[in-house]
Write a protein that holds these residues in place. Structure first.
Motif, mmCIF file in Angstrom:
data_model
loop_
_atom_site.group_PDB
_atom_site.id
_atom_site.type_symbol
_atom_site.label_atom_id
_atom_site.label_comp_id
_atom_site.label_asym_id
_atom_site.label_seq_id
_atom_site.Cartn_x
_atom_site.Cartn_y
_atom_site.Cartn_z
ATOM 1 N N LEU A 228 -1.276 -23.223 -18.753
ATOM 2 C CA LEU A 228 -2.172 -22.145 -18.321
ATOM 3 C C LEU A 228 -1.561 -20.780 -18.581
ATOM 4 O O LEU A 228 -0.358 -20.582 -18.432
ATOM 5 C CB LEU A 228 -2.477 -22.289 -16.830
ATOM 6 N N PRO B 253 -2.627 -16.440 -17.720
ATOM 7 C CA PRO B 253 -3.470 -15.719 -16.763
ATOM 8 C C PRO B 253 -4.944 -15.713 -17.174
ATOM 9 O O PRO B 253 -5.819 -15.797 -16.319
ATOM 10 C CB PRO B 253 -2.883 -14.312 -16.770
ATOM 11 N N LEU C 78 0.846 -26.185 -6.900
ATOM 12 C CA LEU C 78 -0.408 -25.484 -6.636
ATOM 13 C C LEU C 78 -1.256 -26.222 -5.616
ATOM 14 O O LEU C 78 -2.274 -25.724 -5.165
ATOM 15 C CB LEU C 78 -1.203 -25.333 -7.938
ATOM 16 N N LEU D 236 0.290 -21.718 -2.036
ATOM 17 C CA LEU D 236 -0.713 -20.849 -1.402
ATOM 18 C C LEU D 236 -0.585 -20.876 0.112
ATOM 19 O O LEU D 236 -0.820 -19.882 0.793
ATOM 20 C CB LEU D 236 -2.119 -21.311 -1.801
ATOM 21 N N PHE E 42 1.245 -18.112 2.298
ATOM 22 C CA PHE E 42 0.738 -16.795 2.708
ATOM 23 C C PHE E 42 0.073 -16.877 4.077
ATOM 24 O O PHE E 42 -0.455 -17.919 4.473
ATOM 25 C CB PHE E 42 -0.253 -16.269 1.668
ATOM 26 N N ALA F 125 -7.195 -11.792 0.121
ATOM 27 C CA ALA F 125 -7.027 -12.120 -1.292
ATOM 28 C C ALA F 125 -8.270 -12.814 -1.845
ATOM 29 O O ALA F 125 -8.738 -12.495 -2.936
ATOM 30 C CB ALA F 125 -5.797 -13.013 -1.483
ATOM 31 N N PHE F 126 -8.805 -13.776 -1.061
ATOM 32 C CA PHE F 126 -9.950 -14.538 -1.561
ATOM 33 C C PHE F 126 -11.276 -13.976 -1.054
ATOM 34 O O PHE F 126 -12.342 -14.497 -1.401
ATOM 35 C CB PHE F 126 -9.798 -16.013 -1.179
ATOM 36 N N PRO G 58 -1.998 -11.639 -4.320
ATOM 37 C CA PRO G 58 -0.904 -12.593 -4.524
ATOM 38 C C PRO G 58 -0.696 -12.894 -6.018
ATOM 39 O O PRO G 58 -1.663 -13.151 -6.740
ATOM 40 C CB PRO G 58 -1.378 -13.844 -3.773
ATOM 41 N N LEU H 197 -2.949 -15.128 -8.363
ATOM 42 C CA LEU H 197 -3.440 -16.335 -7.711
ATOM 43 C C LEU H 197 -4.779 -16.099 -7.030
ATOM 44 O O LEU H 197 -5.358 -17.000 -6.415
ATOM 45 C CB LEU H 197 -2.416 -16.822 -6.684
ATOM 46 N N ALA H 198 -5.273 -14.874 -7.133
ATOM 47 C CA ALA H 198 -6.583 -14.548 -6.577
ATOM 48 C C ALA H 198 -7.121 -13.367 -7.371
ATOM 49 O O ALA H 198 -6.369 -12.678 -8.065
ATOM 50 C CB ALA H 198 -6.478 -14.202 -5.088
ATOM 51 N N ASN I 285 -6.418 -14.501 -13.207
ATOM 52 C CA ASN I 285 -6.231 -15.466 -12.122
ATOM 53 C C ASN I 285 -5.996 -16.836 -12.728
ATOM 54 O O ASN I 285 -6.899 -17.484 -13.247
ATOM 55 C CB ASN I 285 -7.475 -15.482 -11.223
ATOM 56 N N ILE J 183 -5.417 -19.647 -11.497
ATOM 57 C CA ILE J 183 -6.075 -20.820 -10.889
ATOM 58 C C ILE J 183 -7.440 -21.074 -11.542
ATOM 59 O O ILE J 183 -7.853 -22.228 -11.712
ATOM 60 C CB ILE J 183 -6.224 -20.627 -9.357
#
Lengths: 452, 452, 452
Positions: A98, A100, A153, A163, A166, A174-175, B291, B387-388, B393, B395
């Protein structure tokens, strides 16, 4: 060392018995630590080289890992704080790497090599229906010397998703979601939750195996992973980021007794960056890889298939294990004054690892077809010098008067002897001129290779 | 470790209390040693990273210095046995760099970066009328690991000119002059000289301040130093020896919540040589740097202005300080087997330093406009994985079936969750969907950022 | 340190008495270990720099060897697990370097430099009729830090051929010959064989000296070795693998008092690879190499001919030997706080070695024509800054107002003083303006150079 006196006596008698554990160049399977194991496969890590023997100072930041998995399984996404060189020993894999804003999938097969840079999230599927997947990893940590940290992950029973490290507030921000949803969707539940939850999860786990590092995958899932997966080039080994195969190039040494494949840093940018060479050696049953040494590379060799024996020539004092701190000065002096050579030999079975330091002569014989894979560090400008055989035999290059002065025989005798071996690189471990005799005495090969 | 048992209990309860001194990634101001201080300014040196925690093996040869001086002052000529990367945090300076047959002067301002090679004699003036000058130095020693030696060209009460180290005979021959003249003109007088001399000097010192490392300079003297002084280029960051500014390039990440400026070794030859990256991050009040982790760089971050908090995710055992030698083997094993993650968090005030090792996820929130400056080592080919957020990202890049297998939620749920955050890189630390509620409860931001 | 108090007292009195063994920068001949010696020559190895003093952290993997042989002798073939830089100090040699399928011979003479890569089998003949051959080797081991292992191609009484390390079976298969022939022709006989064999060998050894590392060779044999031998280029120093001569280039500094020859990594690929510089300095009797320092290189200097004295300026605490482990923290703090300079000086005789760390000012005076050879590590981009003399005098570059502030004298006085020395780089150790007076007082030079 109370052991020294009888040991020296044995030397005088021309006999050397070294238990495997006293041979610092050999790492048997008991030198391996299992990092993870379940019914789908395992990951194993070899002991630190520098903890085994102070000889391996220059291997402080190199670790060897072996990954093994059953057909139709997946090694779930993780990243490590180490650069990896992957070498596929057997089986068929899909590696997904992977980025980014992108991802690349690669079909891998025996002999394929690829570098996985530190910090890259990747996952690895065994796409074969029948064969186990075996991958060897040379790891070069970027944070602490010789230590690898994995960041998962996903969460599992004994292991936590990174994750989950955090806080609720950070995750919510963040989400941009409620913590309960984040936890439910991305993070494995807490270990100490109510029992009925645990039971629920246990049932669900039967289906999804989400609690394991290596999980089963369906044929359809494999197919989805295979889409757009690239294979190693048939022509070139110079790819910047794609896999390349050890067999893509002609063997650098080859005859009826064996084949030697090698890709050096000069040939491939992935290896150049880390100053690593990779090689694969096939030695036919009853054959010998002739005595030789590497001028500057230290090579870590894994016996993948077959049986055989190696002999490595070092100095007497190299057999000093776990004495790192004491008597440095004394030992140094001894080392520099003594030039007593010592033979280190051991039988090889699949899974055994041995290390050939730079400058140390080595020979390997095969009692059954033997397949070795090697990683060489400090590989740039390495040169392999053979001590016997027709080609690349460095002894042949010595001036006649120097032969006369250096060896007990006359220059003529030396030259005649050197010409006796018509083969190069690989030869019969049971020389032709004595073949008749040995054909009479059956089992001679086994006595050469197994008889100590 | 007697501390372990209750600590694990707290973990089970989901509660982590780490005193700042137990957070090995954080260096508060008590971890700083003052090398020099007078009424005109000071020089401070951060504790060795590797003395704080064995995590920082790869920072053994990096030191962090802070230089602070009042308006219209001069840091007198010296050279150090270390390469320096200077970053101007605030104020306006003139840096003069001497060569054997030349000299260069540079106007420096906030965000300017310049490399000062080891052994270079240089001096630094604060040319501003009002503002203090603050300069951060990353030092990479060339002689001894992690140790910097300064050689002063001038003498003072506690410190001697390095010229005074030569014998009278050598100095007389070198300067072709009488020793008395050399001593009178170039070298500070002996400490144990007659008292009336000392008195004379004391009076003279009032005028010239020659006895201090940082001295006052007049406006006219500043002017003379400014002549021919070059400023950092407005256009380019690729200068070989001149300063360049972090703000010369567009931020690599930017939105209404923050800006992220970075110059990597690939962009500038001064940084390439040392494999260093430099960055500056502005996080607006109430915002969050999402993050993320660095794939291979370890970044040393200094909180320059504002307040906030960082959360860093590591492994449980990283919180082992000052146990370098004992139980290496045991610790190693533990480290490799345990994948228990741990949250390391701390509030940030100006002057605080924290270190983000490669591969370790981190998030930073700002309770007031926060300005951070970072030096990254091992920076070449570093990649920042978020990560977000919408962009970069990592993920999001996971194949659907792998999402299914890796996370407790379905792939659909994972995708839906990931899409919730419309921002990239920076976001509201107090998510919009819950804004109404939080606007009702005033002080919510402070509870997010300060409430542990 | 009980020694400290009286020592400081002496400092206050302006008097420093350092026994040679307390001067960590100096290595007298008792710091040398003889690796081999017979009537034809010897090989000597200098003590590890890092074992002498913790100052030399960055020299951990550098060793200095000296090789000395009589006319018409040969150093028999061997290989080492270290890269070597050879510098010929005196005499005339033929160096033969073997490759797997080739060999190269080189005529070497005083001032010639050549790199011998690790693992290369080579042999070295003194081809002169009268003069001894002296060669200096800087060795950079590839296996263990600071340790060199030699592998001999021939056997002798105390030393074994590395061929003898292989088992009979391997040797028979490798050479396709009977073991008895291999042993008779290539390998020195066993130590514990029958006495009458030993006697035979003893007689043979009278003729062939095969049992020694350095053996006599006839004029005819020398001639055979000389065939096709190349000499160092007259024009260029940029050869990839052939020798180059320090005198091929104009001296970088030269006047009637001395000459300074230097080849930096930028000029030669053999040196670039190892980041080494090599220099040779001739200081005429009664002359002085002016005070200067290297910006980043640490230089290991060998006094080859003549007598003189060096003065090196360091910090007080550098005189701490063999205290590697204890009080690291404390010592570090002290080192960083104290800027007390200390003079380290010593008389130089042929064979003495001294080390000049980066940033440390040094001056060398000659009481008889002095010839020095130096190896500099960390040499790329090194810059030599002089502290006195007309050219390359870094002090002259300081801005006038800074001179005023930094030195006790006025800028005018400083400039006048700096202009007193009309020479550059080298000057009269007994300045001209005081020559008359000193000619009256005979023996003044000896009092300058020898009088402490």
């Amino acid at each position: 060392m109370a052991i020294k006196a009888p040991f020296q006596l044995l030397m005088l008698l021309g006999i050397v018995f070294l238990a495997d554990q006293e041979n610092p160049f050999l790492f048997k399977s008991n030198r391996v630590q299992t990092l993870f194991e379940n019914e789908n496969g395992h990951i194993r890590l070899l002991q630190r080289f520098d903890k085994r023997s102070k000889i391996f100072d220059n291997l402080q930041n190199y670790r060897l890992l072996e990954y093994n998995s059953k057909p139709h399984t997946l090694f779930l996404p993780q990243q490590n704080d180490a650069d990896f060189i992957l070498a596929v020993l057997s089986g068929k894999a899909i590696l997904t790497v992977l980025k980014p804003n992108d991802r690349n999938s690669f079909n891998l097969q025996r002999g394929d090599i690829i570098k996985l840079p530190a910090g890259t999230i990747a996952y690895l599927a065994n796409r074969d229906d029948k064969e186990d997947l075996r991958v060897l990893d040379l790891a070069i940590p970027v944070n602490r010397q010789g230590q690898i940290q994995s960041f998962l992950l996903f969460g599992s029973e004994n292991q936590q998703s990174f994750l989950s490290g955090f806080s609720k507030n950070i995750l919510q921000a963040a989400f941009n979601a409620d913590y309960e949803e984040i936890e439910r969707v991305l993070i494995e539940e807490h270990q100490k939750e109510l029992q009925h939850r645990r039971d629920l999860r246990d049932r669900r786990r039967q289906q999804s195996q989400e609690s394991n590092v290596i999980v089963k995958v369906s044929r359809e899932q494999i197919e989805e992973l295979s889409k757009n997966a690239k294979s190693s080039s048939k022509k070139s080994v110079s790819s910047e980021s794609e896999p390349f195969n050890l067999g893509n190039r002609e063997p650098i040494y080859s005859n009826k007794f064996g084949n030697f494949f090698e890709i050096t840093p000069e040939k491939n940018p992935q290896l150049k960056d880390l100053d690593i060479l990779v090689n694969a050696v096939e030695i036919k049953e009853g054959s010998l890889l002739l005595p030789h040494y590497n001028s500057r590379a230290t090579v870590i060799v894994i016996a993948v298939e077959g049986k055989g024996e190696f002999e490595l020539v070092g100095h007497r004092n190299e057999n000093q294990q776990e004495q790192r701190e004491e008597d440095e000065e004394e030992e140094e002096e001894g080392q520099e004054k003594s030039r007593q050579v010592q033979r280190y030999r051991a039988r090889l079975s699949p899974g055994d690892v041995f290390v050939i330091p730079a400058g140390h002569p080595v020979a390997v014989s095969a009692s059954s077809n033997l397949y070795l894979v090697g990683f060489g560090i400090n590989a740039e400008n390495n040169q392999r010098n053979f001590l016997a055989g027709e080609e690349d035999n460095v002894i042949s290059q010595i001036h006649r008067p120097v032969k006369e002065l250096a060896f007990p025989g006359s220059a003529q005798q030396v030259d005649r002897l050197l010409k006796n071996q018509k083969q190069s690189y690989f030869a019969n471990a049971q020389p032709q001129q004595r073949e008749e005799e040995s054909q009479r005495k059956r089992g001679h090969i086994s006595s050469i290779l197994g008889g100590f």
